[in-house]
Design a protein around this motif. Sequence first.
Motif, PDB file in Angstrom:
ATOM      1  N   GLU A 126     -38.457 -64.363  15.006  1.00  0.00           N
ATOM      2  CA  GLU A 126     -37.142 -63.583  14.501  1.00  0.00           C
ATOM      3  C   GLU A 126     -36.058 -64.559  14.148  1.00  0.00           C
ATOM      4  O   GLU A 126     -35.533 -64.305  13.111  1.00  0.00           O
ATOM      5  N   GLU A 127     -35.750 -65.232  15.093  1.00  0.00           N
ATOM      6  CA  GLU A 127     -35.082 -66.668  14.832  1.00  0.00           C
ATOM      7  C   GLU A 127     -35.189 -67.265  13.558  1.00  0.00           C
ATOM      8  O   GLU A 127     -34.328 -67.532  12.777  1.00  0.00           O
ATOM      9  N   ARG A 128     -36.201 -67.826  13.356  1.00  0.00           N
ATOM     10  CA  ARG A 128     -36.494 -68.602  12.224  1.00  0.00           C
ATOM     11  C   ARG A 128     -36.554 -67.778  10.980  1.00  0.00           C
ATOM     12  O   ARG A 128     -36.199 -68.052   9.814  1.00  0.00           O
ATOM     13  N   LEU A 129     -37.141 -66.610  10.956  1.00  0.00           N
ATOM     14  CA  LEU A 129     -37.102 -65.581   9.760  1.00  0.00           C
ATOM     15  C   LEU A 129     -35.714 -65.266   9.482  1.00  0.00           C
ATOM     16  O   LEU A 129     -35.330 -65.170   8.125  1.00  0.00           O
ATOM     17  N   TYR A 188     -34.446 -63.597   5.929  1.00  0.00           N
ATOM     18  CA  TYR A 188     -35.098 -62.144   6.259  1.00  0.00           C
ATOM     19  C   TYR A 188     -34.206 -61.258   7.172  1.00  0.00           C
ATOM     20  O   TYR A 188     -33.547 -61.737   8.009  1.00  0.00           O
ATOM     21  N   HIS A 189     -34.380 -59.941   6.907  1.00  0.00           N
ATOM     22  CA  HIS A 189     -33.587 -59.135   7.864  1.00  0.00           C
ATOM     23  C   HIS A 189     -34.579 -58.313   8.543  1.00  0.00           C
ATOM     24  O   HIS A 189     -35.690 -57.910   8.023  1.00  0.00           O
ATOM     25  N   CYS A 190     -34.623 -58.675   9.913  1.00  0.00           N
ATOM     26  CA  CYS A 190     -35.663 -58.350  10.845  1.00  0.00           C
ATOM     27  C   CYS A 190     -35.157 -57.120  11.482  1.00  0.00           C
ATOM     28  O   CYS A 190     -33.840 -56.911  12.116  1.00  0.00           O
ATOM     29  N   ILE A 191     -36.145 -55.825  11.839  1.00  0.00           N
ATOM     30  CA  ILE A 191     -35.862 -54.921  12.406  1.00  0.00           C
ATOM     31  C   ILE A 191     -36.977 -54.601  13.492  1.00  0.00           C
ATOM     32  O   ILE A 191     -38.154 -54.575  13.312  1.00  0.00           O
ATOM     33  N   ASP A 192     -36.332 -54.087  14.629  1.00  0.00           N
ATOM     34  CA  ASP A 192     -37.039 -53.767  15.865  1.00  0.00           C
ATOM     35  C   ASP A 192     -37.956 -52.508  15.761  1.00  0.00           C
ATOM     36  O   ASP A 192     -37.214 -51.641  16.033  1.00  0.00           O
ATOM     37  N   PHE A 193     -39.205 -52.487  15.696  1.00  0.00           N
ATOM     38  CA  PHE A 193     -39.779 -51.301  15.708  1.00  0.00           C
ATOM     39  C   PHE A 193     -40.702 -51.034  16.594  1.00  0.00           C
ATOM     40  O   PHE A 193     -41.774 -50.357  16.838  1.00  0.00           O
ATOM     41  N   THR A 194     -40.513 -52.045  17.795  1.00  0.00           N
ATOM     42  CA  THR A 194     -41.687 -52.044  18.998  1.00  0.00           C
ATOM     43  C   THR A 194     -41.438 -50.846  19.719  1.00  0.00           C
ATOM     44  O   THR A 194     -42.549 -50.745  20.451  1.00  0.00           O
TER      45      THR A 194
END
Length: 307
Positions: free
Chosen positions: A16-19, A24-30
């Motif tokens: 996530e850090e590198r993306l 990129y916009h990272c979203i947590d769907f876990t």
Amino acid sequence: MKGIVAFVDTVHEILEERLTKAGYHCIDFTSKSLEELEASAKDFTGIVIRSRFPMNRPFLKKCSQLKWLARSGAGLENIDLNACDELGITVHSSPEGNQQAVAEHALGMLLNMLNKIIPATISVSQGKWDRELHRGKELSGRSVGIIGYGHMGQSFAQLLKAFSCKIYAYDKYKTVEEEGIINCTLEELKQHAEIISLHLPQSSETHHFINEDFISDLVHPIYVINTARGKHLSSEALLKGIETGKVMGAALDVLEYESSSFGKLNNNETYQNLIHNNRIIITPHVAGWTVESYFKLSNVLADKILA
């Protein structure tokens, strides 16, 4: 912004850090349900997964902007690769990230099994000191058959070379041309192997690859190692092989009774017979689950995505 990335399963934060750094916009769907994931599917540029949900054709067709899937690990059985190809979705995996971990775990289980370390430890804890009962066998110089010579099989072979093992490699889809490795047919492997280690992908072709017929064809009594997928090995055939003496012992990191997400087990009579058999070592699908591999799996994915 380069796009939206859904993280469906928990992976090391380096990805996530590198993306994010790359735009990129990272979203947590876990912790989201499949229905919630589907509701947002049309917005995703990328999806990061392990094995929680299947990436099948109906779901992928809802992902109208999806450019890539990133599977943390090696196995791709939960991804419809044909659909990805048709829809122009690139699939990344990261077997390079945990190949060393799997190889070391396989070696550790093998040495443990040959030297009876677990039963010896249990015996001593019970106040016994029986040296003859726990006399071990040396790995050095033994004939080892590796079935499937991809990243995991190759890494295991490199460790075995240090023990001067005679290494037979069978891979239906490649010819192995490597110093110190004997490229062989499956029949030749059955003739020579004293130890067999499975390193196959999961498919209908590899389901119960080792079964009663396979075991009956073996020339030597064998030790079996499975760190790949549980369904490669028939548990019933394994138990019968141990009973007849065709199988001397087994080291299993995976079981055929695992759920598709590897998080649960179908606890039945055969499973109980497996876990209570003193010739079988079982670990809970952790061969590739080291501290180091957890980082490497995600870092390798970042390399591939950003390349």
